[in-house]
Design a protein around this motif. Structure first.
Motif, short mmCIF file in Angstrom:
data_model
loop_
_atom_site.label_atom_id
_atom_site.label_comp_id
_atom_site.label_asym_id
_atom_site.label_seq_id
_atom_site.Cartn_x
_atom_site.Cartn_y
_atom_site.Cartn_z
N ALA A 45 -19.29 108.02 23.68
CA ALA A 45 -19.02 107.77 22.26
C ALA A 45 -19.87 106.64 21.70
CB ALA A 45 -17.54 107.47 22.06
N GLY A 46 -20.40 105.79 22.57
CA GLY A 46 -21.19 104.66 22.12
C GLY A 46 -20.37 103.60 21.41
N ARG A 47 -19.10 103.51 21.75
CA ARG A 47 -18.24 102.49 21.14
C ARG A 47 -17.11 102.12 22.09
NH1 ARG A 47 -16.50 103.92 15.76
NH2 ARG A 47 -18.47 105.03 15.58
N ARG A 48 -16.49 101.00 21.84
CA ARG A 48 -15.38 100.54 22.66
C ARG A 48 -14.19 101.48 22.51
NH1 ARG A 48 -11.44 96.76 21.35
NH2 ARG A 48 -12.54 96.35 19.39
N VAL A 49 -13.45 101.63 23.60
CA VAL A 49 -12.27 102.49 23.60
C VAL A 49 -11.02 101.64 23.77
CG1 VAL A 49 -11.05 104.32 24.85
CG2 VAL A 49 -13.52 104.50 24.47
N GLU A 50 -10.04 101.85 22.90
CA GLU A 50 -8.73 101.21 23.00
C GLU A 50 -7.69 102.28 23.34
OE1 GLU A 50 -7.77 99.17 19.43
OE2 GLU A 50 -9.21 97.55 19.76
N LEU B 45 1.66 116.80 16.53
CA LEU B 45 1.44 117.66 15.37
C LEU B 45 1.91 117.00 14.09
CD1 LEU B 45 2.60 121.05 16.95
CD2 LEU B 45 0.24 120.36 16.45
N GLU B 46 3.08 116.37 14.14
CA GLU B 46 3.62 115.71 12.95
C GLU B 46 2.71 114.58 12.49
OE1 GLU B 46 6.17 115.32 9.77
OE2 GLU B 46 6.03 116.93 11.25
N ALA B 47 2.03 113.95 13.45
CA ALA B 47 1.09 112.88 13.11
C ALA B 47 -0.27 113.42 12.66
CB ALA B 47 0.91 111.96 14.31
N GLY B 48 -0.44 114.74 12.68
CA GLY B 48 -1.70 115.34 12.24
C GLY B 48 -2.76 115.39 13.30
N VAL C 44 -4.48 107.64 22.43
CA VAL C 44 -3.08 107.57 22.86
C VAL C 44 -2.89 108.57 23.99
CG1 VAL C 44 -0.66 108.02 22.26
CG2 VAL C 44 -2.15 106.81 20.64
N VAL C 45 -2.33 108.10 25.09
CA VAL C 45 -1.94 108.96 26.21
C VAL C 45 -0.42 108.91 26.30
CG1 VAL C 45 -2.10 109.38 28.69
CG2 VAL C 45 -4.07 108.43 27.44
N LEU D 12 0.23 107.43 17.06
CA LEU D 12 -0.41 108.75 16.99
C LEU D 12 -1.14 108.94 15.68
CD1 LEU D 12 2.46 110.90 18.55
CD2 LEU D 12 0.22 110.50 19.58
N ALA D 13 -0.56 108.47 14.59
CA ALA D 13 -1.21 108.62 13.29
C ALA D 13 -2.50 107.82 13.20
CB ALA D 13 -0.24 108.18 12.19
N ARG D 14 -2.57 106.69 13.93
CA ARG D 14 -3.79 105.87 13.92
C ARG D 14 -4.83 106.37 14.91
NH1 ARG D 14 0.13 101.67 14.04
NH2 ARG D 14 -0.25 101.41 16.28
N ALA D 15 -4.42 107.19 15.86
CA ALA D 15 -5.29 107.57 16.97
C ALA D 15 -6.44 108.48 16.53
CB ALA D 15 -4.48 108.26 18.06
N ASP D 16 -7.54 108.36 17.23
CA ASP D 16 -8.66 109.30 17.09
C ASP D 16 -8.51 110.44 18.09
OD1 ASP D 16 -10.32 107.76 15.14
OD2 ASP D 16 -10.31 106.30 16.76
#
Length: 326
Positions: free
Chosen positions: A202-207, A256-259, A170-171, A237-241
C-alpha cells in the motif's frame, strides 16, 4: 400484550436486533439475553433481563432457563416470543408454547443448507413456528419469512486518502469464547505487522484493531482487544479501510451496517474453531450475494485486502417486513 425477544449473545443477538425492526411491534416488549460488552451496548435504553451464559450443548444451562421463563410468564403479560436461538431458546420456547404463548423461532442466516441442532429440536415442539432465512430449504415445517442480508447491496466506491494517512484495518472474530481462531491471527500477523506485506504493497503505514475474542495471541505481539462494546466496534468498522472477519453472522452484519465490504474467513470445526462448518456456507452465501469476499486462511493474501477497497455496501431503500405466521 408484550413481546419477549430472546437470543444468546453474538451473531444471534445481532440478527434479532435487526429483525425486530422488521416485525410488527407490540405495545410493550423486553429482551432476554446474556450480559457482556456487546449486549449492554446493543440494547442500551431497552428493558433487558440478563441470564447466565448458556453454552454450546449446555443441557444444565438450558434447564436453568426454565424457572426464569416460568417467572417471566407469571409477572409479565407475555403474549409473543421471538428468538434467533441458540441454546437459550430451548429453555424458553417449549415451556412458553405449552402455556399458550405465541412462539417464533427464526433460524440463523448462517444456516444456509439446513437447520441447527436447536432448530431441529424446536421444529418438533407443538405450537412453535419455525422459520428459515433461505428459500432453498423452506418447506411445510420451515417458513421463509425473509433474510437479514436483504437489507444490503454492494456499490462501487472510491475513497480519497490524504498523503501520509494510515490504512486502517479492523480484524474481528466475534464474541464466542469457546472457540479460538488462532490460524487467522497467525496469518494476519505476517500480513499486517509493522513493515509487513500490506504496508509495502500500500505504500503507507497500517493501523490495526485486533478484536481477538477468546483466542490466545500473547506470543504474536498484537495489541489485542478481546471484546468491544457494539457501539465501539461499529465506529471502528465505519472508520476502517479494510475489514477482515470470521464468517460469523453477527460480525458480517456489523460490517455490512458500517458499509464495509469485508474479507470473510470461515472457521473449521475439525480444528476446534467451531461446532460445525456452517461458517463456510455463510461465507459462500455472502460472496455470492456480492456482499463480501470469501477467502480461506491459507489462501488469504495482501491482494485480497486491497481488492476490497473498490467496493462498499449500502442499505437498500426499502427493507421488506419479516413475515411471522399467526
Amino acid at each position: 400484550m408484550s413481546t419477549l425477544f430472546l437470543a444468546t449473545t453474538g451473531g444471534h443477538l445481532t440478527q434479532l436486533v435487526a429483525l425486530a425492526e422488521r416485525i410488527p411491534k407490540d405495545p410493550d416488549s423486553f429482551w432476554v439475553t446474556h450480559a457482556n460488552e456487546q449486549s449492554r451496548s446493543l440494547l442500551d435504553g431497552r428493558e433487558v433481563v440478563y441470564l447466565p451464559y448458556v453454552g454450546v450443548r449446555d443441557v444444565p444451562g438450558v434447564l436453568r432457563c426454565v424457572p426464569v421463563a416460568r417467572d417471566l410468564l407469571r409477572r409479565r403479560d407475555v403474549t409473543r416470543v421471538v428468538s434467533t436461538g441458540s441454546g437459550i431458546a430451548l429453555g424458553f420456547l417449549p415451556y412458553l408454547a405449552a402455556h399458550g404463548v405465541e412462539c417464533h423461532y427464526i433460524e440463523s442466516a448462517a444456516r444456509v443448507g439446513g437447520p441447527s441442532l436447536t432448530g431441529r429440536l424446536l421444529r418438533r415442539v407443538p405450537r412453535v413456528h419455525t422459520y428459515t432465512q433461505h428459500r432453498g430449504w423452506a418447506d411445510a415445517h420451515w417458513h421463509y419469512g425473509g433474510n437479514g442480508f436483504d437489507a444490503y447491496e454492494a456499490a462501487s466506491c472510491h475513497r480519497e486518502r490524504a498523503a501520509g494517512t494510515p490504512l486502517r484495518v479492523v480484524v474481528t472474530v466475534g464474541t464466542a469464547h469457546e472457540f479460538p481462531f488462532r490460524r487467522l491471527f497467525v496469518r494476519l500477523a505476517a500480513l499486517l505487522g509493522r513493515g509487513g506485506e500490506l504496508e509495502r504493497a500500500a505504500g503507507r503505514r497500517v493501523e490495526v484493531l485486533w478484536q481477538t475474542g477468546g483466542t490466545p495471541v500473547e506470543d504474536l505481539r498484537l495489541d489485542a482487544v478481546p471484546f468491544l462494546p457494539a457501539a465501539d466496534l461499529a465506529a471502528a468498522l465505519a472508520r476502517a479501510d479494510v475489514v477482515v472477519s470470521h464468517a460469523g453472522t453477527g460480525s458480517a452484519l456489523a460490517s455490512l451496517e458500517a458499509g464495509r465490504f469485508a474479507v470473510v474467513v470461515p472457521r473449521e470445526a475439525r480444528l476446534g474453531e467451531a461446532g460445525d462448518d456452517h461458517q463456510r456456507q455463510l461465507a459462500r452465501e455472502l460472496d455470492g450475494r456480492g456482499l463480501a469476499l470469501h477467502r480461506e486462511v491459507g489462501g488469504l493474501g495482501v491482494e485480497d485486502l486491497l481488492a476490497t477497497l473498490a467496493t462498499a455496501v449500502r442499505r437498500v431503500s426499502t427493507v421488506p417486513a419479516f413475515e411471522l405466521r399467526t
